[in-house]
Design a protein around this motif. Structure first.
Motif: not given
Length: 791
Positions: A612, A636, A638, A658, A662, A664, A692, A717
């Motif tokens: 991240s 972010t 992941e 994701k 996550d 954003r 997500p 999402r």
């Protein structure tokens, strides 16, 4: 002429002695407490303006400053309290205790100045501290003051979804947060699946959230540390306070055991909405209760004893389906000892227990699980000089895991009694850390934690071909449970697997001027416990398991850089940070993983990795009738689990996807406005990117059954999450400081009735036959009123 080496040593020693005698040094030390209650205060600034040096009181209110002989002005300041300033002739070691009185008028300028200047100078970064007074002014759901809901307004912190338990820090999972209450581990921080937190605000004295730059004394989690301390109790007078709300009520009593030497605190809280449901045909129940206790006694000027505890339970019942019961219990006995005016120590014996129970009536069995730990730790803080402070200590934690005890609940049940294999582990650690002021501009904090972990017997451990508990079906391109080829029995306390990890920590602060600084930090954290959880379940399953031969410890490395500035006479401050975090051995589940009553969790788990990164910004307004902050995080998070061989495709074809954490974009605004002596107004606004999720991207027919097909993991999402909350606090007699004092709190959660999605379900419309997505929301607009009192 060349001087021989031994002569050089002698000359240097003589020079050192001459300098030492030429500049005699003495120590000023003591504690800082609330004058009204004798409650020690954490983080109070004791500052020497002439030298530009100072110290902050530790978790037990102790401070120590070693200075050259001389006359000094000592300024003792703390936000919310009046400032004490006096002159001291430091010609010998002096023990001086200070007592601060609450400042009910506008805060004096020196209070804010010294506080914010200290934050500029200290190498501490990625740390947020909230006072209970600030938290109590924030509007929250159902009028219940909530610690966890408050920290969600900080940069880098998000919730796990509407009505979900826990919180996420810088893209990490809820299980990666170390949550401490009086040094005892809290394994689940939420009541009623995230609606409330387990922390009674009336019993809390101080809290700090470490998102990075984590001190060496903390370990065991990969993401953050939330360090919370309970109040000690009033050792001068007996007082009670509490609150009555629509959903729950609370009460707390505190007073002296022996005046000015010892005190007690006991607080209780419970919800009662379920009692009203019994008056209707609704047979569903959801309620909680908890208890906070603390005793402390001052043996003498060098020794203090503390005994604190917490007990909480949640009960969730869905009529005819299941009953879910869970909660924490902790006990901590601590001994503070002052070896000298420069050496402070704390010895702790800690017990922590998390219980999780699930009764499935429609199946006919009851499932009990949990984790217990027994922790012994000894910490030291050595105030060597005004420039160098050392922190060091040792600890050892013994774990007892119960993955599950299964009991039939009816005679007709097809389930037989079964005890899943219990697991045991031991985690010792040692650490040392220095706080080092190299110059007026440069300050460092550096240290090392060395942790070990032993997975212990007695236990029966499965053996697999090629040591792979998860196998790969190359024809179907899927992962499947491995089949044990044998098992090995390990006797009591036999070592099944062992790990050791050095965990370096470093932080630096460079002061550009008295109002600006840049900071840098790095830390490595090792997490040996893993949370096995199915958050898509109606009642999320929580099973903790230790690292072993198949489940490796998570290793997190994080680096952060920041710019900090105060301006406009310290009325405003800015905090900006960028961070990058990488985690090895983050567990991932194979498709179709079955968690309940699974005695071989290694068959459904693969070890992956996580990363991240992001930017955090926070603008604070510190003074005036309007205070608060605006925070924004762009980040972010992941996860990736590649194949173990060239033939394996891994999870999500080995690609980064994701993580469930996550978000954003994350915006939070909070404000408090003093309209008058009688009225305080507050508002919060939160906006986050949707969580997500994995949606079906098609369907097919198999033997007359419609089967959905799915695309890449977490490739979609939920809709954006946002809400606006407002509150007004009315104090009928604001100038009354003795006797019965009260206030009314009126609040509205989600003022514009946003239907935030907790999940999206897909179904076939019975009228049209078309597939449709249905949003499931928990909260709309929720008005509330509560009555708080104290006497």
């Amino acid at each position: 002429m060349q001087i021989k080496y031994p002569h050089s040593i002698l000359i240097l020693a003589l020079l050192f002695i001459n300098v030492s005698f030429a500049q005699e040094r003495y120590t000023l030390s003591g504690t800082v407490s609330d004058a009204k209650s004798n409650e020690t205060l954490i983080g109070v600034n004791v500052y020497i303006p002439q030298l530009g040096v100072g110290a902050a009181t530790n978790e037990y209110g102790f401070y120590s400053l070693t200075l050259p002989k001389g006359n000094y002005e000592v300024v003792v300041s703390y936000v919310g309290f009046g400032t004490v300033s006096e002159s001291i002739d430091l010609n010998q070691n002096i023990k001086k205790n200070y007592f601060l009185s609450e400042n009910f008028e506008a805060l004096q300028e020196v209070v804010i100045t010294e506080k914010t200047k200290s934050n500029i100078r200290k190498p501490e970064m990625s740390v947020n501290k909230l006072s209970i007074e600030t938290i109590k002014k924030m509007p929250v759901i159902l009028g219940e003051v909530d610690v966890l809901k408050s920290i969600l307004l900080l940069p880098g912190v998000t919730n796990a979804g509407e009505g979900a338990s826990g919180f996420n820090v810088r893209g990490g999972g809820a299980d990666q947060n170390l949550i401490l209450l009086d040094e005892a581990t809290i394994f689940n921080s939420s009541h009623v699946f995230g609606f409330f937190s387990v922390f009674n605000p009336d019993a809390i004295k101080d809290l700090k959230l470490y998102k990075g730059g984590i001190p060496s004394r903390f370990g065991g989690r990969a993401s953050s540390v939330l360090d919370i301390y309970q109040k000690d109790g009033n050792s001068k007078d007996f007082h009670m306070n509490g609150g009555i709300g629509l959903i729950s009520s609370r009460i707390l009593a505190e007073g002296p055991l022996v005046k000015d030497k010892g005190s007690f605190l006991i607080g209780g809280r419970a919800s009662y909405a379920h009692l009203f449901l019994k008056l209707t045909d609704n047979k569903n129940l959801a309620y909680f209760y908890d208890l906070n206790t603390k005793l402390n006694y001052k043996l003498n000027s060098n020794n203090n004893l503390y005994l604190s505890g917490y007990f909480g339970r949640d009960v969730f019942k869905l009529s005819g389906s299941f009953v879910n019961t869970y909660g924490n219990a902790t006990v901590n006995l601590r001994w503070n000892h002052l070896y000298s005016d420069k050496l402070f120590s704390n010895f702790s014996l800690i017990y922590s227990d998390y219980y999780y129970g699930l009764q499935l009536d429609f199946v006919g069995f009851k499932y009990d699980s949990g984790i217990k730990n027994y922790n012994i730790k000894y910490d030291f803080k050595n105030y060597i000089s005004e420039k160098i402070k050392l922190n060091y200590g040792i600890s050892g934690i013994y774990y007892d895991f119960n993955p599950g005890t299964i009991n039939p609940t009816t005679i007709a049940s097809a389930i037989n009694y079964r005890q899943l294999d219990r697991k045991y582990a031991f985690e010792p650690a040692a650490y040392i850390e220095a706080e080092h002021k190299l110059s007026k501009k440069l300050s460092l904090m550096y240290g090392l934690r060395y942790s070990l972990f032993y997975r212990l017997g007695s236990s029966e451990v499965n053996n697999y071909a090629n040591n792979q508990a998860v196998t790969y079906n190359n024809e179907l391109k899927i992962y499947e449970k491995g089949v044990p080829i044998s098992s090995t029995h390990y006797g009591s306390n036999a070592v099944i697997a062992s790990f050791n990890n050095p965990e370096p920590r470093f932080a630096a602060s460079y002061t550009l001027n008295e109002n600006q600084s840049v900071k840098l930090s790095y830390n490595r954290m090792a997490q040996y416990l893993q949370l096995i959880s199915n958050t898509s379940s109606p009642t999320p399953l929580d099973v903790w398991t230790p690292s072993d031969k198949f489940i490796k410890p998570q290793i997190a490395d994080q680096v952060a850089m920041g710019y900090f500035r105060n301006f406009h006479n310290d009325d405003y401050s800015i905090e900006t940070e960028i961070f990058y975090k990488k985690v090895k051995n983050r567990i991932d589940y194979i498709d179709g993983a079955d968690l309940i009553a699974n005695d071989a969790l290694e068959q459904i788990i693969l070890n992956g990795e996580m990363r991240s990164h992001g930017l955090e910004f926070m603008l604070r307004k510190n003074t005036g009738t309007l205070t608060g902050w605006i925070s924004y995080t762009l980040s972010t998070s992941e996860q990736r689990t590649p194949g173990r061989t060239a033939e394996e495709i891994g999870i999500n074809y080995g690609n980064w996807y994701k993580s469930a954490y996550d978000k954003r974009h994350n915006v939070a605004v909070t404000a408090a406005y003093s309209l008058s002596k009688k009225w305080e107004l507050g508002a919060n606004f939160a906006l986050q990117s949707g969580q997500p999720v994995t949606y079906p991207n098609g369907q097919y027919q198999y033997q007359g059954i419609t089967v959905p097909s799915y695309g890449a993991r977490n490739d979609a999402r939920l809709p954006a999450y946002h809400h606006l909350d407002v509150a007004a606090t009315y104090t009928p007699k604001p100038d009354k400081k003795k006797g019965w004092q009260s206030e009314w709190v009126f609040s509205i959660y989600n003022l514009y009735n946003r239907q935030n999605a907790a999940s999206i379900n897909f179904r076939q419309n019975q009228d049209t036959g078309a597939n449709e997505a249905v949003r499931f929301s928990i909260f709309g607009m929720v008005p509330a009123v509560s009555y708080n009192f104290k006497f």
